[in-house]
Design a protein around this motif. Structure first.
Motif, mmCIF file in Angstrom:
data_model
loop_
_atom_site.group_PDB
_atom_site.id
_atom_site.type_symbol
_atom_site.label_atom_id
_atom_site.label_comp_id
_atom_site.label_asym_id
_atom_site.label_seq_id
_atom_site.Cartn_x
_atom_site.Cartn_y
_atom_site.Cartn_z
ATOM 1 N N UNK A 168 48.063 30.886 3.475
ATOM 2 C CA UNK A 168 46.453 30.577 3.723
ATOM 3 C C UNK A 168 46.270 29.797 5.030
ATOM 4 N N UNK A 169 47.130 28.576 5.139
ATOM 5 C CA UNK A 169 47.187 27.623 6.183
ATOM 6 C C UNK A 169 47.156 28.316 7.453
ATOM 7 N N UNK A 170 48.247 29.297 7.505
ATOM 8 C CA UNK A 170 48.569 29.996 8.751
ATOM 9 C C UNK A 170 47.587 31.056 9.106
ATOM 10 N N UNK A 171 46.789 31.588 8.012
ATOM 11 C CA UNK A 171 45.819 32.515 8.207
ATOM 12 C C UNK A 171 44.685 31.951 8.839
ATOM 13 N N UNK A 172 44.228 30.606 8.216
ATOM 14 C CA UNK A 172 43.178 29.912 8.598
ATOM 15 C C UNK A 172 43.324 29.627 10.024
ATOM 16 N N UNK A 173 44.467 29.077 10.541
ATOM 17 C CA UNK A 173 44.743 28.733 11.847
ATOM 18 C C UNK A 173 44.604 29.987 12.955
ATOM 19 N N UNK A 174 45.196 31.088 12.555
ATOM 20 C CA UNK A 174 45.194 32.370 13.389
ATOM 21 C C UNK A 174 43.953 32.806 13.534
ATOM 22 N N UNK A 175 42.702 32.585 12.345
ATOM 23 C CA UNK A 175 41.410 33.081 12.540
ATOM 24 C C UNK A 175 40.713 32.259 13.468
ATOM 25 N N UNK A 176 41.012 30.986 13.977
ATOM 26 C CA UNK A 176 40.262 30.410 14.980
ATOM 27 C C UNK A 176 40.390 30.931 16.224
ATOM 28 N N UNK A 177 41.672 31.553 16.570
ATOM 29 C CA UNK A 177 42.232 32.064 17.700
ATOM 30 C C UNK A 177 41.200 33.279 17.850
ATOM 31 N N UNK A 178 41.320 34.098 16.793
ATOM 32 C CA UNK A 178 40.501 35.472 16.598
ATOM 33 C C UNK A 178 39.093 35.287 16.654
ATOM 34 N N UNK A 179 38.530 34.380 16.372
ATOM 35 C CA UNK A 179 37.040 33.875 16.643
ATOM 36 C C UNK A 179 36.730 33.712 17.987
ATOM 37 N N UNK A 180 37.530 33.021 18.727
ATOM 38 C CA UNK A 180 37.300 32.837 20.188
ATOM 39 C C UNK A 180 37.510 33.947 21.056
ATOM 40 N N UNK A 181 38.567 35.021 20.470
ATOM 41 C CA UNK A 181 38.714 36.112 21.323
ATOM 42 C C UNK A 181 37.671 37.079 21.065
ATOM 43 N N UNK A 182 37.052 36.796 19.708
ATOM 44 C CA UNK A 182 35.851 38.037 19.648
ATOM 45 C C UNK A 182 34.425 37.372 19.931
ATOM 46 N N UNK A 183 34.470 36.009 20.168
ATOM 47 C CA UNK A 183 33.186 35.254 20.689
ATOM 48 C C UNK A 183 32.484 35.081 19.305
ATOM 49 N N UNK A 184 33.013 34.995 18.311
ATOM 50 C CA UNK A 184 32.305 34.683 17.194
ATOM 51 C C UNK A 184 32.066 33.006 17.018
ATOM 52 N N UNK A 185 30.715 32.652 16.621
ATOM 53 C CA UNK A 185 30.238 31.356 16.767
ATOM 54 C C UNK A 185 30.403 30.581 15.507
ATOM 55 N N UNK A 186 30.563 31.333 14.185
ATOM 56 C CA UNK A 186 30.840 30.903 12.978
ATOM 57 C C UNK A 186 32.135 31.619 12.124
ATOM 58 N N UNK A 187 32.879 30.806 11.410
ATOM 59 C CA UNK A 187 34.043 31.437 10.719
ATOM 60 C C UNK A 187 33.821 30.901 9.324
ATOM 61 N N UNK A 188 33.854 31.951 8.357
ATOM 62 C CA UNK A 188 33.469 31.613 6.762
ATOM 63 C C UNK A 188 34.997 31.882 6.310
ATOM 64 N N UNK A 189 35.611 30.871 5.741
ATOM 65 C CA UNK A 189 37.017 31.099 5.014
ATOM 66 C C UNK A 189 37.002 31.097 3.732
ATOM 67 N N UNK A 190 37.272 32.412 3.124
ATOM 68 C CA UNK A 190 37.361 32.560 1.653
ATOM 69 C C UNK A 190 38.857 31.915 1.295
ATOM 70 N N UNK A 191 38.760 31.374 0.329
ATOM 71 C CA UNK A 191 39.854 30.594 -0.066
ATOM 72 C C UNK A 191 40.278 31.196 -1.692
ATOM 73 N N UNK A 192 41.343 30.826 -2.156
ATOM 74 C CA UNK A 192 41.755 31.323 -3.340
ATOM 75 C C UNK A 192 41.273 30.184 -4.455
#
Length: 449
Positions: A168-192
């Motif tokens: 999950x830590x790696x998923x959260x980190x890589x999600x930040x890169x994805x947000x930049x590439x998609x120009x998303x201004x909000x990231x909502x992380x669903x955790x276990x």
């Protein structure tokens, strides 16, 4: 319905206040006992109840009743003020990053509704002009990732997932890169979540927190668990540090103890509440509005917001014009019903109108079936476009055909047509009254200042 039992008990307690001039200790004794019992039965924390009742007593005792108010009205004001403070005082908004994306991390126990809430929150923020990315960080619960992906499809929101074999830590980190590439201004992380709080769960959440530095850590709790929700909030806040709460299933909890206790116990505000299963049934939490609802005084601001978010203004103006020309048809009647349905259940709408909260209980007792909307819709859809536009042409044979087409009885068709004509007359009458009022002929109660 949220707070149903508490609302009824508090309103009864307020009616018990008597006296004039100054409010005495004798005036307060019985009503405050009723307030105390109402809150304890609503599963509110004992210390919170004690402080709440003490605050009301201290403010009310010996206070001179304003000339324009009865003792009961004075007490309503005091109770309303104290209830608003108990619920958090003012609305607590989400922190927004100076430099996007804003990172929101949802945490909580298994079964609280985190995944669904992630979708609902994303949908709500998009309506406010944000561009959210949902992140599937629960790699342990079977089908959690798929559930978020399905929600993303339904809501047309992007979902970032790396399967259940990546940490999950790696998923959260890589999600930040994805947000930049998609120009998303909000990231909502669903955790276990887990069935209970343990060190393994907290370690994982602390690691995600360290990896992405979220601007908001929101704890999702189920209102139906009552005081357990408050205990969970205390633990998560102590172990992880939370910024606020999202309380789900509030519409199904007639007590509401969790929402009433959590700010006083944890110092953390409720930021959103889930008021139903639909994907748009997540609302920002306004303490003053909720206090007003609990005391049966309605919530006109929320009602106006609901109307604005579900009503097409151009269509509404067109409908008003047609009504004036006596061209209001069954097509517009159907459209109007669909607008009302979008706003939520009849019970919810009535609860927002001052003085109408008690009506919802009467509707329950009278067994009013909200499926009546669906039956009416089926009958109208069984008509031809010409019949919908010109209901006066619907004779006996047409009524039989319409009834057969939707699986209803001719009596049902007759009833609908009769109701339609009565609605038309009523709307014309109300329009005439509004015109008369605007010319100074009389003022409606809400027009008095």
């Amino acid at each position: 319905m949220a707070f149903e039992n508490l609302s009824e008990r508090l309103q009864n307690a307020i009616k018990m206040f008597r006296g004039s001039g100054k409010i005495t200790e004798d005036d307060l004794k019985a009503p405050l006992r009723e307030v105390r019992m109402a809150l304890l039965e609503a599963d509110v924390n004992f210390k919170v109840v004690k402080d709440f009742v003490t605050n009301i007593k201290e403010r009310a005792l010996g206070e001179t009743v304003q000339q324009s108010l009865t003792p009961g009205q004075q007490i309503i004001k005091i109770v309303n003020d104290e209830l608003t403070q108990l619920l958090g005082g003012t609305q607590s908004k989400l922190t927004v990053a100076d430099k996007p994306p804003t990172v929101i991390m949802l945490v909580g126990l298994q079964g609280a509704g985190k995944t669904t809430t992630a979708g609902k929150l994303g949908s709500l923020l998009r309506k406010k002009g944000k561009k959210p990315l949902l992140v599937a960080g629960d790699v342990y619960r079977p089908a959690a990732i798929k559930q978020l992906q399905v929600l993303g499809e339904q809501l047309s929101l992007p979902v970032f997932a790396l399967g259940d074999q990546v940490s999950p830590v790696e998923i959260a980190r890589k999600a930040m890169d994805k947000a930049f590439s998609l120009a998303c201004d909000t990231v909502i992380i669903d955790t276990a979540g887990r069935l209970h709080i343990n060190e393994e769960l907290m370690d994982e959440l602390r690691n995600i927190k360290a990896a992405v530095n979220p601007h908001e850590i929101l704890l999702v709790v189920d209102a139906m668990t009552g005081q357990d929700a408050v205990t969970v909030a205390e633990s998560f806040n102590g172990e992880l540090g939370i910024d606020g709460l999202i309380v789900t299933k509030l519409d199904g909890d007639a007590r509401g103890g969790a929402v009433l206790s959590v700010k006083a116990v944890t110092g953390r505000p409720v930021k959103f509440v889930g008021m139903g299963e639909k994907l748009d049934a997540l609302e920002p939490f306004h303490p003053d509005r909720m206090a007003s609802r609990i005391l049966g005084m309605g919530d006109i601001l929320s009602l106006i917001e609901k109307i604005q978010s579900t009503t097409d203004l151009a269509k509404a103006l067109e409908m008003e014009k047609k009504l004036r020309k006596d061209e209001f048809t069954l097509e517009q009647f159907l459209e109007q019903m669909q607008q009302v349905k979008k706003m939520g259940s009849l019970e919810t709408i009535l609860g927002l109108i001052p003085g109408m909260s008690g009506i919802s209980q009467k509707l329950k007792e009278a067994n009013v079936d909200e499926k009546e909307f669906d039956r009416v819709e089926a009958i109208i859809r069984s008509m031809t476009p010409k019949e919908r536009r010109h209901p006066d042409i619907i004779n006996g044979s047409r009524r039989k055909r319409i009834a057969a087409g939707c699986g209803m009885r001719v009596q049902d068709v007759n009833k609908l047509l009769k109701n339609f004509e009565e609605s038309k007359k009523m709307m014309k009458k109300m329009q005439g009254m509004a015109k008369f009022a605007s010319k100074g002929g009389f003022k409606m109660p809400f027009m008095n200042k």
